[in-house]
Design an enzyme around this catalytic site. Structure first.
Site, short mmCIF file in Angstrom:
data_model
loop_
_atom_site.label_atom_id
_atom_site.label_comp_id
_atom_site.label_asym_id
_atom_site.label_seq_id
_atom_site.Cartn_x
_atom_site.Cartn_y
_atom_site.Cartn_z
N LEU A 523 -10.86 -49.82 -92.24
CA LEU A 523 -11.21 -48.88 -93.30
C LEU A 523 -10.56 -49.25 -94.63
O LEU A 523 -11.11 -49.00 -95.69
CB LEU A 523 -10.78 -47.45 -92.92
N GLY A 524 -9.36 -49.82 -94.57
CA GLY A 524 -8.65 -50.17 -95.79
C GLY A 524 -7.41 -50.96 -95.47
O GLY A 524 -6.94 -51.00 -94.33
N GLY A 526 -3.44 -52.14 -97.22
CA GLY A 526 -2.41 -52.09 -98.25
C GLY A 526 -1.43 -53.22 -98.06
O GLY A 526 -1.61 -54.12 -97.24
N SER A 528 1.55 -53.07 -96.84
CA SER A 528 2.38 -52.98 -95.64
C SER A 528 1.67 -52.33 -94.46
O SER A 528 2.29 -52.07 -93.44
CB SER A 528 3.66 -52.18 -95.94
N VAL A 531 -5.53 -49.79 -92.10
CA VAL A 531 -6.09 -48.59 -91.47
C VAL A 531 -7.40 -48.94 -90.80
O VAL A 531 -8.26 -49.59 -91.40
CB VAL A 531 -6.29 -47.46 -92.50
N LYS A 546 -3.41 -46.07 -88.48
CA LYS A 546 -2.69 -46.85 -89.48
C LYS A 546 -1.71 -47.76 -88.76
O LYS A 546 -0.78 -47.30 -88.10
CB LYS A 546 -1.95 -45.92 -90.44
N ASP A 641 4.81 -40.55 -103.53
CA ASP A 641 3.67 -41.40 -103.91
C ASP A 641 2.39 -40.57 -104.04
O ASP A 641 1.36 -40.90 -103.47
CB ASP A 641 3.48 -42.51 -102.88
#
Length: 807
Positions: A523-524, A526, A528, A531, A546, A641
Site C-alpha cells: 500500500l505504501g 516510508g 523505515s 505497509v 505495517k 508527527d
C-alpha cells in the site's frame, strides 16, 4: 466451438469474381453461429442472469469478431483477475483490469454475474458480492465491442458505463485520455496491480510522466509533451495505424509516434509499461508473432524517476537499468534492487561528543538527483575537501553535493538518482561509519546473489552429509509446528472475530505471511516501514500490516511496552491497532484498513475538492483525536508527527490519526521531555530546533499547520508559488492582517465569519512561543464555535503577556 476466419481471407472470398455471392453469405452465417456458441456472437445483449466462471469454457464474453474478451484471466500464480484482454491471439494481452488494487480471492470458486437486479458483481465462495463497477443506474445489458471497449447499458440502451472512460495502463484505438485522466503502470508484467509510474493528461494541455504519489510539478516530471497552456480540451489519441498524437478541438498539436500504413490484420495499443516508459505496440493477426514496438517515450531505462527508489541510483549497462546503493547503504531486498537502500550501520546521535572521530565521507561521482530539494545550507567558492569537512563537522548533515565550486549540505533520503557522463562535474559525498565494511559501488547485485547461493548450497550439502538424521528430526518438528499446529489453530478460530473491545492480538510471523499473501500487495512505503494490505483468513477482515525495518533487536522490550500502551487507546478518531508480531528480527503492526486513503490525497491531489463543511468536520475529528492523546488517555502521548499523510479516512469519511512510530510517551507526573528532532519538515514546532523541552504544544503547532492546509487546500510549503505565498502560515497571517481572507479560498463561497474563526484558531496554534498556543481542549471549543477567539498576533513576533489568557 469457435471459428476464427482471418479478415484477409474473408475479403478475398468477398471480392473474388469466381465465388458466387450466396457462398459469402453462407460463410458469414457460419461465422455468426460459431461465435454465438462460445458466447461471442451476441455480446450486444449480455443479459441479466448471465454468468462466468474461471475454470469452465464460459470464462469470458467475446466481442463479435472474437478479437477481444471480457472475463477471467490468469494473474501470476495467485489465481484469477477480471478484465478486458486480446483473445484473438495466442498470448492473451490484458488491456484493462477491474479492481486492479483489490484482486479477487485466490480461489477457483468464483462467479462473475450480471444479476437479475442489474448489478455486475464477483461472487466469492463465502457469498460476498464484490462490485466490478459502480453505476448510477441499474444495468439492463452489456456488450464486449470489437474496439476493446466493454459497455454497460440501461433499459433504454443508453450507455451508463464503459471501460474506455476508466483506463488502467493501456489505451486502444478510438480511446482517448482526457484532461485530468492518467494511466498508472502495472506492478510488473504479470501483476496488473498499480505500479509506481503514471502518465497524466493535465488540464493545461500538457502530457506528463511522473512517479505515483507525487505532485504534478516540474521537479518530479521525467517526460513531457511540452504543450502546456493549450487548455483542458487537449486529449491523447491513438488511431488504427498506430499513430499516437495530441488533439485539441480540430487541431493536431503534436505527433508522438508516426504509426505505419493501416492493415486490417494488425492491431495496436499504447501502454505505460512497468518500467515507466510508454510504448506504442503493433501485432499482426496473421501468425503467432510477438508485439512489436512502433515508438516509445525514451530508450533510456534510467530516465523514469523512482526506478531505484530511495537512496539508490540508476546506472545504464548495455541498455539495462541497474540499481546501486549509496556508500554505507545496502539494498532493502537483495533480490529486488528497485526497492531502494537502507543504512548498513546505526547513525550516531548528535549528543555524542566524539562523533566526529567515528565518521568518514565516501564519494559517488557523476550522479544527478531529482525530486524535492533536501538541501538546507549552500556554500559557494569552496573546494571538494572543504565541502567534505563542512558536512563532517555538522551533525545534522548527512551528505553533500559538490558541483563546480558550489556545495550544498543535504539530509537523506536522496531520490531519483542516476549516473550519467553528462553530470561529470558533480560529486556526492555521503557520511558513513569508519567501522563500516568497504562498499564496492561497481558490484553486480545479480552476481553477488548467485555467489551467495552457490556458497549456501555447498554448506547445506556438507551439513546434510554429516547430520542427515538431525536435519530430518528438526525438519519434522518445524513442519509440524509451522504447518499442522498453525493450521489447527486457525481452524479452531474459524468462527472467532476480533471485537472492538478485545485486547491486542499477538500474531506469529507465519500468520503474517498468510494474512498478507506473502507480503504481496504493497500500500505504501516510508523510510523505515512498508505497509501491506491483508485479510485475516478466519474473519475476512481487511487490515493494513505495517512492517518495520532496521529496528535493533535490543529494543524489543521498549517496542513491546509502547505497542501495549498505544493498543489500549480506543477513540473514533484514532486508527485502531489490532495486533502485533515480534518474532526474531521481525516487527509488524496490524491496523484497521482505511479504504479512503490519506487526507493528503484528498487535499492536494483529489480531482473534486472537499467542500467547506466536510473540511471543518475533518479538522474537528483530528482535534478530538489529539485531545484524547493529550488529556483523556491513561498514558499521555505526544504524537510528534501530525500531518495530512498520517490522517486516514475511513469508509464514512471520518478522520483517524495514524502512524505513532515517532510518538513520545510521558509518565503520569511528566509534562515535558527532551528528545532528538522528530517529525516532518514544515510541521515541526520551533522548539524542536532550539533544543528546548518538548510538550504537548508541539502537536498543537503541527495541528495548526494542518488546519491552515485544510482551510486553503494546499501544502504548507510550496516553492512553485510566488515567494510571499510559499510558506503557508506567513501568507495566511499577511492576508488576515490585510483583511483579504478571500484570497485563501479562491472562488469558494463560505460564511466569512466562519472562515475568520478558523483562520484565527490556526494562527494561535502556530505561535512560535509554546506557552501562547492554546490547549487542544480550547482548540476544540474554538472550532465548535463555543468560545470567542481574540485577534492573534504575528506568530513569529515578540508577544506580550496580554495574550496569555488564551491558553
Amino acid at each position: 466451438m469457435f471459428l476464427f476466419i482471418p479478415r484477409k481471407a474473408c475479403q478475398n472470398l468477398k471480392t473474388s469474381m469466381a465465388a458466387p455471392t450466396f457462398i459469402f453469405l453462407i460463410v458469414s452465417a457460419i461465422w455468426n453461429v460459431a461465435a454465438a456458441e462460445t458466447g461471442g456472437g451476441g455480446p450486444r445483449n449480455i443479459s441479466r442472469g448471465s454468468s462466468l466462471t474461471p475454470t469452465r469454457s464460459s470464462s469470458s464474453w467475446l466481442s463479435p469478431s472474437g478479437l477481444y474478451a471480457f472475463g477471467f484471466y490468469h494473474q501470476g500464480n495467485v489465481g484469477y483477475a477480471v478484465g478486458v484482454f486480446v483473445a484473438g491471439i495466442p498470448d492473451k494481452t490484458v488491456v484493462w483490469t477491474a479492481n486492479r488494487d483489490n484482486p479477487p480471492p485466490a480461489t477457483t470458486n468464483l462467479t462473475l454475474q450480471l444479476t437479475a437486479d442489474g448489478r455486475l458483481i464477483l461472487q466469492s465462495p463465502q457469498g460476498q458480492g464484490i462490485p466490478i463497477v459502480e453505476t448510477s443506474e441499474n444495468i439492463s445489458s452489456a456488450s464486449m465491442l470489437d474496439t476493446g471497449n466493454f459497455v454497460l447499458y440501461n433499459s433504454e440502451q443508453g450507455i451508463i458505463w464503459q471501460s474506455f472512460d476508466y483506463p488502467t495502463d493501456t489505451i486502444l484505438p478510438d480511446q482517448t485520455l482526457s484532461a485530468n485522466q492518467e494511466l498508472v503502470s502495472a506492478a510488473s508484467e504479470t501483476d496488473h496491480a498499480s505500479g509506481i509510474f503514471r502518465l497524466k493528461m493535465q488540464s493545461d494541455g500538457n502530457l506528463v510522466q511522473y512517479p505515483v504519489n507525487t505532485p504534478d510539478t516540474e521537479p518530479f516530471a521525467y517526460w513531457a509533451s511540452n504543450t502546456g497552456g493549450m487548455g483542458n480540451q487537449v486529449t491523447l489519441n491513438l488511431d488504427n495505424s498506430g499513430h499516437l498524437y495530441l488533439f485539441n478541438s480540430n487541431i493536431t498539436l503534436i505527433n508522438i509516434t508516426e504509426g505505419k500504413p493501416s492493415k486490417e490484420d494488425t492491431i495496436f495499443m499504447m501502454r505505460l509499461d512497468s518500467d515507466g516508459i510508454f510504448k506504442v505496440y503493433s501485432h499482426s493477426l496473421e501468425g503467432d508473432g510477438n508485439w512489436s514496438v512502433l515508438g516509445q517515450s525514451t530508450t533510456d531505462k534510467c530516465v523514469p524517476k523512482g526506478v531505484c527508489s530511495l537512496n539508490g541510483f540508476c546506472v545504464l549497462n548495455d541498455d539495462k537499468a541497474t540499481c546501486r546503493c549509496l556508500p554505507g547503504f545496502d539494498f532493502v531486498d537483495p533480490r529486488n534492487s528497485t526497492y531502494g537502500c537502507v543504512r548498513n550501520f546505526i547513525a550516531q546521535s548528535c549528543k555524542d561528543e566524539h562523533r566526529s572521530t567515528e565518521n568518514d565521507m565516501k564519494v559517488v561521482e557523476n550522479v544527478k538527483w531529482g525530486g524535492e530539494d533536501v538541501s538546507y545550507l549552500e556554500l559557494s567558492s569552496v573546494t571538494k575537501e572543504e565541502c567534505k569537512e563542512a558536512c563532517l563537522k555538522d551533525c545534522n548533515c548527512e551528505a553533500t553535493v559538490f558541483d563546480n565550486g558550489k556545495c550544498s549540505k543535504q539530509r537523506l533520503p536522496f531520490k531519483y538518482g542516476r549516473r550519467s557522463l553528462e553530470n561529470s562535474n558533480t560529486a556526492t559525498y555521503v557520511k558513513v561509519s569508519t567501522s563500516d565494511r568497504p562498499v564496492i559501488l561497481n558490484k553486480d547485485p545479480e552476481k553477488e546473489i548467485k555467489k551467495e547461493t552457490r556458497m549456501d548450497i555447498l554448506i547445506i550439502g556438507v551439513s546434510l552429509a554429516g547430520l542427515a538424521l538431525v536435519v530430518v528430526i528438526i525438519s519434522g518438528v518445524v513442519i509440524y509446528r509451522n504447518r499442522i499446529w498453525v493450521h489447527r489453530m486457525i481452524s479452531e478460530k474459524a468462527n472467532y472475530e476480533l471485537g472492538d473491545d478485545v485486547c491486542l492480538r499477538a500474531f506469529t510471523f507465519f500468520e503474517m505471511e498468510q494474512i498478507t499473501n506473502g507480503f504481496k500487495h504493497e500500500l505504501g512505503r516510508g523510510s523505515s516501514a512498508t505497509v501491506f494490505k491483508g485479510i485475516i483468513p478466519y474473519t475476512q477482515k481487511v487490515v493494513a500490516v505495517k512492517r518495520l525495518e532496521n529496528m535493533p533487536t535490543e529494543g524489543e522490550r521498549e517496542f513491546h511496552t509502547e505497542v501495549k500502551v498505544i493498543g489500549r487507546t480506543h477513540h473514533r478518531n484514532l486508527v485502531r491497532l489490532i495486533g502485533y508480531c515480534i518474532e526474531g528480527a521481525n516487527r509488524l503492526l496490524v491496523y484497521d484498513y482505511m479504504i479512503n486513503g490519506s487526507l493528503a490525497s484528498l487535499l492536494f491531489t483529489a480531482r473534486n475538492r472537499l467542500n467547506w463543511d466536510e473540511r471543518i468536520g475533518i479538522a474537528l475529528d483530528i482535534a478530538r483525536g489529539i485531545l484524547y492523546l493529550h488529556e483523556e488517555c491513561e498514558t499521555q502521548i505526544i504524537h510528534c508527527d501530525i500531518k495530512p499523510h498520517n490522517i486516514l479516512m475511513d469508509e464514512n469519511m471520518i478522520a483517524r490519526i495514524s502512524d505513532f512510530g515517532l510518538a513520545k510517551l510521558l509518565k503520569p507526573d511528566q509534562t515535558k521531555t527532551f528528545t532528538g528532532i522528530r517529525g516532518t519538515k514544515g510541521y515541526v514546532a520551533p522548539e524542536w530546533h532550539r533544543k528546548r523541552p518538548v510538550t504537548v504544544k508541539a502537536d498543537v503547532y503541527s495541528f495548526g499547520v494542518v488546519l491552515l492546509e485544510i482551510i486553503c487546500c494546499r501544502c504548507c510549503l510550496d516553492w512553485s508559488l510566488p515567494e510571499e505565498e510559499a510558506v503557508l502560515e506567513d501568507w495566511v497571517y499577511e492576508c488576515f492582517e490585510a483583511g483579504e481572507l478571500g484570497k485563501l479560498i479562491g472562488d469558494e463561497e463560505i460564511d466569512k465569519r466562519k472562515l475568520e474563526r478558523m483562520v484565527k484558531a490556526g494562527l494561535w496554534c502556530v505561535q512560535d512561543e509554546p506557552s501562547l498556543r492554546p490547549s487542544m481542549k480550547k482548540i476544540v471549543l474554538m472550532l465548535e464555535g463555543t468560545v470567542d477567539i481574540p485577534t492573534p498576533p504575528n506568530p513569529t513576533s515578540f508577544l506580550s503577556t496580554n495574550y496569555r489568557y488564551i491558553i
